[in-house]
Design an enzyme around this catalytic site. Structure first.
Site, PDB file in Angstrom:
ATOM      1  N   SER A  18       0.792  -1.234   0.000  1.00 60.73           N
ATOM      2  CA  SER A  18       0.000   0.000   0.000  1.00 60.73           C
ATOM      3  C   SER A  18       0.821   1.279   0.000  1.00 60.73           C
ATOM      4  CB  SER A  18      -0.950   0.006   1.205  1.00 60.73           C
ATOM      5  OG  SER A  18      -2.071  -0.804   0.955  1.00 60.73           O
TER       6      SER A  18
ATOM      7  N   SER B 219      -5.935   3.884   4.542  1.00 63.51           N
ATOM      8  CA  SER B 219      -5.447   3.146   3.378  1.00 63.51           C
ATOM      9  C   SER B 219      -6.585   2.527   2.577  1.00 63.51           C
ATOM     10  CB  SER B 219      -4.467   2.046   3.828  1.00 63.51           C
ATOM     11  OG  SER B 219      -3.723   1.547   2.755  1.00 63.51           O
TER      12      SER B 219
ATOM     13  N   LYS C  86       0.110   3.857  -2.583  1.00 64.66           N
ATOM     14  CA  LYS C  86      -0.876   4.931  -2.399  1.00 64.66           C
ATOM     15  C   LYS C  86      -0.222   6.288  -2.169  1.00 64.66           C
ATOM     16  CE  LYS C  86      -4.603   2.020  -0.535  1.00 64.66           C
ATOM     17  NZ  LYS C  86      -4.001   0.722  -0.186  1.00 64.66           N
TER      18      LYS C  86
END
Length: 393
Positions: free
Chosen positions: A73, A133, A76
């Site tokens: 993640s 997230s 991101k």
């Protein structure tokens, strides 16, 4: 005749000064502490790690920093960056209601459970990405900004190329497992340093616990995945990541006494391990270095004559704080040197580079930076020039 000779002499001295600075820049090592020489006792968990001064990019510690690895993640970070830059360009308003497609609502993994067909403020979606997230929010923002996830991923890779992230390839905007997606600890630090240039990011990044309110009144509790914002003094932002392939990842920033640093770890064996690794790097940076500021962004450092302008002079400033990283045991003095031309030609735009500045310590140039015009100066009209005849300079 005397005035002409003085002008010739002044120009000659300016040329000599420029040449001397060029020689110094080539011969003197710009202050970049060797990570291996200065951090011999530092060994963090994880497959790779990287520690830099956010302001200057000075490397303080590196471990397999160019190894291409999945980053989960932490992808991101680029999604957030493109969102913030779209806002800066006026292409997206944080108050805009963004549509949630079936595709966005179907995302698995970490999410805030958006309902397809609903609309949400871009600011709220962005916050859910930064804090929790949220994969569904990522896709909703991507589709709004670039028209499709595929288009957004292309934009992500294009921006990575602009930033010099040569060892990164994005295949989605979420970091969910996918073949051929990779980055490095060094590249992650590059894009994260860009994100933290946006003050609005910190409005969300420090949130620890908050409810997300859906259009129908339903609540989803968001908990910050970066525990250090609560448990490490000075940490006010970061992005975690985890998949079985990437293992535990974290990029985070902390600031104390004007020194802001960025630390990245990829591939730690546990969540505790990634937080310990970053905390260890933070402790090393704050324990061994300090930041010295010479000029604040927007502060005047002089002025320069404008030929053919509506105004005869324009103030000169810097676009970002001018700081240097100094070892705590270094007691030497540094000085600021300014190099400006005798005059510049109109028109001038605010932010145009008009000169150079240097931070010099013991004869070595530690930092070189642009001096920029503080405001616009339009070209003078004929009437402006007529009115100026006979007026004092």
């Amino acid at each position: 005749m005397k005035e002409k000779a003085e002008n010739v002499l002044r120009k000659a001295l300016a040329v000599i000064a420029v040449a001397l600075f060029a020689v110094c820049a080539a011969a003197a090592a710009v202050f970049v502490p060797s990570a291996h020489a200065r951090a011999e006792g530092l060994n963090t968990e994880g497959k790779s790690a990287y520690l830099v001064d956010a302001a200057t990019g000075t490397v303080l510690y590196a471990k397999n920093e160019n190894a291409r690895l999945p980053i989960a993640s932490m992808v991101k970070i680029m999604t957030v960056l493109l969102t913030l830059e779209a806002v800066d360009r006026g292409e997206l308003s944080l108050d805009e209601e963004v549509y949630v497609s079936e595709n966005a609502a179907s995302m698995g993994g970490s999410q805030i459970f958006l309902d397809a067909g609903t609309r949400h403020r871009a600011a709220d979606l962005l916050k859910s990405v930064v804090v929790a997230s949220a994969n569904d929010s990522c896709v909703a923002l991507a589709e709004r900004i670039s028209g499709s996830v595929e288009g957004f991923v292309n934009d992500m890779n294009a921006r990575a190329a602009e930033l010099g992230m040569k060892d990164t390839n994005f295949v989605n905007c979420t970091g969910l497992p996918a073949a051929e997606g990779f980055s490095t600890a060094k590249d992650v630090s590059v894009m994260f340093r860009e994100v933290i240039k946006h003050p609005v990011y910190f409005e969300d990044a420090g949130v620890w616990l908050e409810d997300y309110t859906h259009p129908d009144g339903r609540l989803t509790t968001m908990t910050n995945t970066n525990e250090l914002v609560r448990f490490y003094n000075g940490c006010d932002g970061g992005k975690t990541g985890f998949t079985s392939e990437a293992k535990f990842c974290l990029s985070a920033t902390a600031e104390r006494d004007g020194l802001r640093i960025v630390a990245v770890v990829i591939g730690a064996d546990s969540s505790k391990g990634r937080f310990n690794a970053v905390s260890t790097m933070f402790n090393y940076a704050f324990g061994n270095f300090r930041s010295q500021k010479f000029v604040a962004a927007g502060e005047s450092v002089g002025d320069v004559r404008v030929s053919g302008g509506k105004e005869r002079r324009v103030d000169v400033t810097v676009s970002e704080d001018v700081t240097v990283l100094v070892p705590r045991n270094d007691k030497s003095e540094a000085e600021l040197r300014i190099e400006l031309p005798d005059r510049i030609k109109a028109p001038v735009k605010a932010g145009d580079a008009v000169g150079k500045g240097y931070v010099v310590r013991e004869g070595n140039i530690e930092r070189e930076f642009d001096l920029v015009a503080a405001r616009d100066v339009e070209r003078a009209s004929l009437w402006d020039l007529i009115k100026r005849i006979g007026s004092p300079r």
